[in-house]
Scaffold this motif. Structure first.
Motif, mmCIF file in Angstrom:
data_model
loop_
_atom_site.group_PDB
_atom_site.id
_atom_site.type_symbol
_atom_site.label_atom_id
_atom_site.label_comp_id
_atom_site.label_asym_id
_atom_site.label_seq_id
_atom_site.Cartn_x
_atom_site.Cartn_y
_atom_site.Cartn_z
ATOM 1 N N SER A 1 2.449 32.504 27.012
ATOM 2 C CA SER A 1 2.624 33.558 28.018
ATOM 3 C C SER A 1 4.048 34.107 27.996
ATOM 4 N N PRO B 1 0.021 40.746 27.449
ATOM 5 C CA PRO B 1 0.675 39.871 28.437
ATOM 6 C C PRO B 1 -0.266 39.375 29.529
ATOM 7 N N PHE C 1 1.694 27.792 28.210
ATOM 8 C CA PHE C 1 2.760 28.447 28.965
ATOM 9 C C PHE C 1 3.717 29.190 28.019
ATOM 10 N N ARG D 1 -1.063 35.462 30.353
ATOM 11 C CA ARG D 1 -0.794 34.860 31.667
ATOM 12 C C ARG D 1 -2.057 34.216 32.256
ATOM 13 N N ASP D 2 -3.209 34.863 32.085
ATOM 14 C CA ASP D 2 -4.466 34.270 32.558
ATOM 15 C C ASP D 2 -4.739 32.950 31.842
ATOM 16 N N ALA E 1 -2.505 30.911 30.589
ATOM 17 C CA ALA E 1 -1.560 29.913 31.102
ATOM 18 C C ALA E 1 -1.996 29.409 32.473
ATOM 19 N N ALA E 2 -2.542 30.303 33.324
ATOM 20 C CA ALA E 2 -2.993 29.891 34.658
ATOM 21 C C ALA E 2 -4.179 28.947 34.562
ATOM 22 N N ASP F 1 5.309 38.015 26.837
ATOM 23 C CA ASP F 1 6.059 38.807 27.814
ATOM 24 C C ASP F 1 7.347 39.365 27.187
#
Length: 648
Positions: free
Chosen positions: A523, A464, A520, A468-469, A471-472, A527
């Motif tokens: 991510s 996860p 996105f 997320r990294d 997606a950022a 999750d």
């Protein structure tokens, strides 16, 4: 009777003049230090909670070894608005003594110096009458003010005027010249040092053109050689070099702290160590206009290094003349930092800024911008806003080099204006082609596609934090791509030739949006929504991402080829462009099939509703990116065919 007294009695003041000038120059150094100490004392008296500036280096450079003077700022106090100095009478006596020494060379001059002598006599009368330990704000200002427009005559201004007159006398009585330097009382080992300094000075001196300045005087004082250059016409703009053995001590004063830093940067390759004092701005001090003193020291290993350092120092002095005027003339076009960078580059290229100023400076650039045509510039536009900072700086440097070369060759200044228009036209054409911006946008799209492929290959869906990294990063790249779209719209609004590129960038932005959405969704899946993901699902989605990545690579290739296409291009270039375009088309068709294959794998393996929805949405987002690539590819074909005057 001593020889000096005998010579005075005989009226042979001219024989005493060289020694008196040497003494007067040393007295000038001491007087400046005394006034600096007074300024520091006044500042500390008003702000006792702050540490006071240490003047040890300046005292040593001036040959002043007076403990009471060194400690004076620490004991200064304010009392009813006055400054209380415990050793004030000793300071006044020292000022009187050295002012008298500075005036001694005027004994040998005529009525033209009567005004200077009268001013000095008024100060000596005041010194003789002074008693006590207190100075009023008015008296302090009379000592240190550098404002010639104020009422009265400050000691500071008088010392500067005497210094200038003494330099003139030194030039008049010098026994010989070495490459243009006025010299007297030199030792044999001094001559190569003076010649080295003048070698650098004379190499760049023509760059000042018709501006006065750069007069140099040299003499020996005990164990050290003294070299002095007056730079320009400003009273406080003076440079003095002391060479003792193989060590150089450089004393420099400048009205502009920015120019002081500029000079330090020019000399930085020498490894000179600086200790500087900036006088504080104060209503009672120098009319609120401080200036900067600096002392630099350099120890050289041998004579060759010593001569090279002196030559470098001499060569860089010319770039200080009218520096602040040139900096201000650059500010309508670039930032303060960029303006100083341009002046540094011009100095390092040994073209300087004086020729550019002489050719018209900002009016030269404004005329070129106006002549660029095609709506390239509008009223109020800054050069760096249109060309970008790097290209704006490069253009301004090219203009300075052109102005210098043209004028040194004796060509008319009008030719500089013509060449400047050609230079800016070239820069504008580069930036109005649109391909730079398209390439940058395509680079973000490629980075997005590559990151998605890498994330799938490294199994970011199972981590996860990694998803997320990803997606950022994707969101950041997508926003930067959006900024390019806004730039393209702005250019299209002012330049009709930009409209096809503006439309193409807007279409290309749909690619970035689809790829950012895919990142996105990854991510979200990572999750806690990977129920049912098996090898078939992972491979089908990865194959779809790889196909999109290949399409973005071919789109980047097509852009690179389209940039150089024209009516005279080789058939091989056109064939290569068409091949890259067709590869994008084939990738889009392949993605259609891969989406269907992926959906079958997803429906066969995933039963959890949220996981099923997200997996399908991820596949659809990737396929949508391929659709958008195809649309952008067709728009690019229209632009390319327009450049070759061919028809699709």
């Amino acid at each position: 009777m001593r020889k000096t007294e005998a010579l005075t009695a005989m009226g042979q003041h001219g024989l005493l003049l060289p020694a008196r000038i040497k003494a007067a120059l040393a007295a000038n150094d001491r007087l400046k230090v005394y006034l600096s100490v007074l300024q520091c004392a006044v500042t500390h008296a008003g702000q006792p909670e702050n540490d006071f500036l240490r003047l040890d280096a300046e005292l040593a450079a001036a040959g002043v070894d007076l403990p009471w003077l060194r400690d004076m700022p620490s004991s200064a106090q304010l009392l009813d608005g006055d400054v209380v100095l415990q050793e004030c009478e000793r300071l006044v006596a020292a000022l009187a003594q050295d002012l008298q020494i500075m005036c001694k060379p005027l004994d040998a001059t005529g009525p033209g110096d009567d005004a200077l002598r009268e001013r000095a006599e008024r100060w000596q009368t005041w010194f003789a009458s002074f008693r006590g330990q207190r100075l009023t704000p008015t008296q302090v200002n009379k000592f240190v003010s550098g404002d010639r427009t104020a009422d009265g005559d400050s000691l500071h201004v008088l010392v500067m005027d005497l210094h200038r007159r003494i330099n003139q006398l030194a030039n008049e009585i010098s026994s010989e010249e070495i490459d243009g330097a006025h010299v007297w009382h030199l030792e044999a080992e001094d001559r190569p040092r003076v010649a080295a300094f003048m070698r650098g000075l004379n190499r760049t001196a023509p760059l000042r053109f018709d501006h006065p300045g750069l007069d140099t005087a040299a003499t020996r004082d005990g164990q050290r050689l003294i070299l002095q250059n007056d730079i320009g016409e400003n009273d406080v703009h003076v440079l003095v070099l002391h060479v003792e053995g193989r060590a150089i001590t450089l004393s420099y004063s400048d009205l502009h702290s920015g120019r002081f830093d500029f000079f330090k940067t020019l000399l930085a390759p020498l490894g000179m160590q600086w200790e500087e004092i900036a006088s504080r701005a104060n209503a009672a001090l120098n009319a609120g206009k401080p200036y900067t003193f600096g002392t630099g020291r350099l120890a050289c290993g041998d004579d060759a290094q010593l001569d090279a350092a002196l030559e470098t120092i001499g060569a860089n002095i010319v770039f200080l003349i009218d520096w602040n005027r040139a900096r201000k003339r650059l500010l309508p076009f670039v930032s303060k930092r960029a303006a100083i960078a341009v002046l540094l580059d011009a100095a390092r290229a040994e073209c300087g800024h004086m020729a550019w100023l002489k050719a018209g400076a900002e009016t030269l650039i404004y005329a070129a911008m106006q002549a660029a045509g095609g709506g390239a510039f509008r009223i109020g536009d800054r050069l760096d806003a249109i060309l970008g900072e790097a290209d704006a700086k490069a253009f301004l440097l090219e203009t300075m080099e052109t102005a210098c070369r043209t004028q040194r060759q004796g060509q008319p200044i009008a030719l500089v204006a013509d060449e400047t228009r050609l230079l800016i036209g070239k820069r504008v054409r580069q930036h109005t082609s649109g391909f730079d911006l398209l390439d940058e946008h395509a680079g973000y799209c490629h980075a997005l596609a590559q990151s998605i492929c890498d994330g799938l290959m490294l199994d970011a869906l199972g981590i996860p934090g990694a998803a997320r990294d990803l997606a950022a990063r994707a969101k950041l790249w997508e926003r930067q791509a959006d900024h390019l779209v806004m730039r393209a719209r702005d250019q299209a609004s002012r330049q009709p030739q930009w409209e096809p590129f503006g439309q193409l960038v807007e279409l290309s932005d749909d690619i970035a949006d689809a790829l950012e959405e895919a990142a996105f969704l990854m991510s979200l899946i990572a999750d806690g929504h990977m129920q049912g993901w098996n090898r078939d699902v992972h491979e089908s989605v990865s194959r779809l991402a790889d196909a999109v990545l290949y399409a973005t690579q071919e789109h980047v290739k097509a852009l690179a080829i389209a940039r150089s296409l024209s009516a005279t291009s080789d058939a091989s270039d056109s064939d290569a462009f068409l091949a890259a375009s067709w590869n994008v088309l084939r990738s889009e068709r392949e993605c259609d099939e891969l989406l269907r294959t992926g959906r079958r794998a997803i429906l066969g393996a995933i039963s959890d509703a949220p996981a099923l929805m997200l997996a399908n949405d991820l596949a659809c987002a990737l396929e949508l990116a391929s659709d958008r690539l195809l649309v952008a590819g067709y728009a690019l074909r229209a632009v390319a065919f327009g450049r070759t005057e061919a028809k699709a």
